[in-house]
Design a protein around this motif. Sequence first.
Motif, short mmCIF file in Angstrom:
data_model
loop_
_atom_site.label_atom_id
_atom_site.label_comp_id
_atom_site.label_asym_id
_atom_site.label_seq_id
_atom_site.Cartn_x
_atom_site.Cartn_y
_atom_site.Cartn_z
N UNK A 251 -3.20 4.04 1.49
CA UNK A 251 -3.65 3.68 2.84
C UNK A 251 -4.01 4.93 3.62
N UNK A 252 -3.19 5.97 3.52
CA UNK A 252 -3.51 7.27 4.10
C UNK A 252 -2.57 8.32 3.54
N UNK A 253 -2.78 9.55 4.01
CA UNK A 253 -2.08 10.71 3.45
C UNK A 253 -1.44 11.51 4.58
N UNK A 254 -0.24 12.02 4.33
CA UNK A 254 0.43 12.95 5.24
C UNK A 254 0.30 14.38 4.74
N UNK A 255 0.13 15.30 5.67
CA UNK A 255 0.11 16.73 5.38
C UNK A 255 1.06 17.40 6.37
N UNK A 256 1.96 18.25 5.87
CA UNK A 256 2.93 18.89 6.76
C UNK A 256 3.39 20.21 6.17
N UNK B 197 -3.46 12.67 7.84
CA UNK B 197 -2.79 12.94 9.11
C UNK B 197 -1.93 14.19 9.02
N UNK B 198 -2.02 15.03 10.03
CA UNK B 198 -1.19 16.22 10.16
C UNK B 198 0.08 15.85 10.91
N UNK C 149 0.84 -1.20 0.00
CA UNK C 149 0.00 0.00 0.00
C UNK C 149 0.88 1.25 0.00
N UNK C 150 0.26 2.38 -0.22
CA UNK C 150 1.00 3.64 -0.32
C UNK C 150 0.56 4.60 0.77
N UNK C 151 1.54 5.31 1.32
CA UNK C 151 1.30 6.45 2.19
C UNK C 151 1.77 7.66 1.38
N UNK C 152 0.84 8.44 0.88
CA UNK C 152 1.20 9.57 0.02
C UNK C 152 1.33 10.83 0.87
#
Length: 509
Positions: free
Chosen positions: A204-209, A247-248, A172-175
């Motif tokens: 699978x989910x996403x990161x935001x930063x 996710x932040x 899976x990918x975490x983008x």
Amino acid sequence: MTELGIGIGWRPEIAEAVEGLSGIDWVEVVAENICADHLPDSLTRLRERGVTVVPHGVSLGLGGADRPDPARLAALGEKAVALGAPLVTEHIAFVRAEGPLTATPQLEAGHLLPVPRTRDALDVLCENVRIAQDVLPVPLALENIAALVAWPGEEMSEGRFLAELVERTGVRLLIDVANLHTNRVNRGEDPARALSELPVEAIAYVHVAGGVERDGVWHDTHAHPVPGAVLDILADLASRVAPPGVLLERDDDFPPAAELAGELRAIRATLAGARRGAARTDTAHRHGARPPVPAPRETLLIGAGARVSGGPMPEIPPAVRVEAAPVGRAPVQRTPVGAAPAAAAPVQAVPADAALADAVPVEPAPVAGRPSAAGARQRVAVAQAALLSALVAGTPVPEGFDSRRLGVQSRALAAKRAGVVAKVAPELPEILGADYRPAFLAYARYRPMTGGYRRDALDFAEHLLIAGRPEDPAARRRLTEWWQDRSGSRPPGRATRLVRAARHALVRK
């Protein structure tokens, strides 16, 4: 696929704030910062409230030339079980190089470094991912990373590289949309193209930063507010697929809880707006209207002549000489200076942990017209060792790389190393005061990290004591006591100091 919802990165510094935030469905914790048999009380309380906790690894180095370390894999799996996590995540990166494949001592980057998007690197990554998948007790998702440098001779775009990785392994990918923005600024890559090429159904989910731009270079700091450009990429992604989780991330310079809550609201609003836009487009399409054509996105190109913050890369005596052909060509023998050429050590197909031996695949027979997997590992090992050695040991810049950009990355690695050592050993800056940072950076110029940050802290303290520093007797006494308490040894005697000095002199020649 597990629906996670909206989450935030759990860090000890903001544990209380995270527990007090409303609307948090899940948290992510850096796996290396916790112990499976002694979870932080804050995480235990969150789990009791029904908040999902996902361990996020940073040290496996699945993009490296070596096969995954069985002990690291076992530890990550134990933490997933202890947390009741539905999955674990890691990065498409390498974090160490050299070692048996190049017949040289191993170097640690202390950072996530990009793998070349080549067939060789993809073959190695896919095999490493399959090894990890066979061992881990829960599904694995891998994150795209941000980069300051680009490999010469790459054969695929980021989107195609990720798509083939998913096709061949089912991972899976975490983008991370902040990383897509970083690569747009630093490498001229279009986030929209990457999103259009990768299999969004595998997310699978996403990161935001957040991050910051200095002198035309974007630094993915995780210590600044999320900019609008990153939220725009999140909106683009959410218009293509409903991500199971977002996710932040925040790793430093933590703001008040109210600011974190505000950033979470902005993320929710971005997702809601993208869903409304997608619904309108779908309705118009069903009624025969042509869907709107998105406006072209601006691609920011940074030329080789861009000014580098902090001036040119300092002259550093090389620790080893690295001679490596560009990625994809036959490797050249690389040896420590003054030593006879040494044959590369054979690839070890069996891990040290016999219990995991079945997880290591037998080397497949070469396909006609295609190099063997062992050959791919050797070529990737030489190329990655050349890059890492240039970044942390001052050896010549490998052919095809932007020397200015490598200078920026080298200084960023040293600064991060100084900052992390100050966190894992806060007594050192307390004892040394304002002298800590310049002293550590001077030390790091000649001594690459070889054993992790805690070992690095001890080696730095020993280096100062051997040199008779700090000059203040009281501070030197405190530093000696600190070092003795943690190393279990007495400061090295005169004979040991002479031997070590001679060894460092030989390495630098």
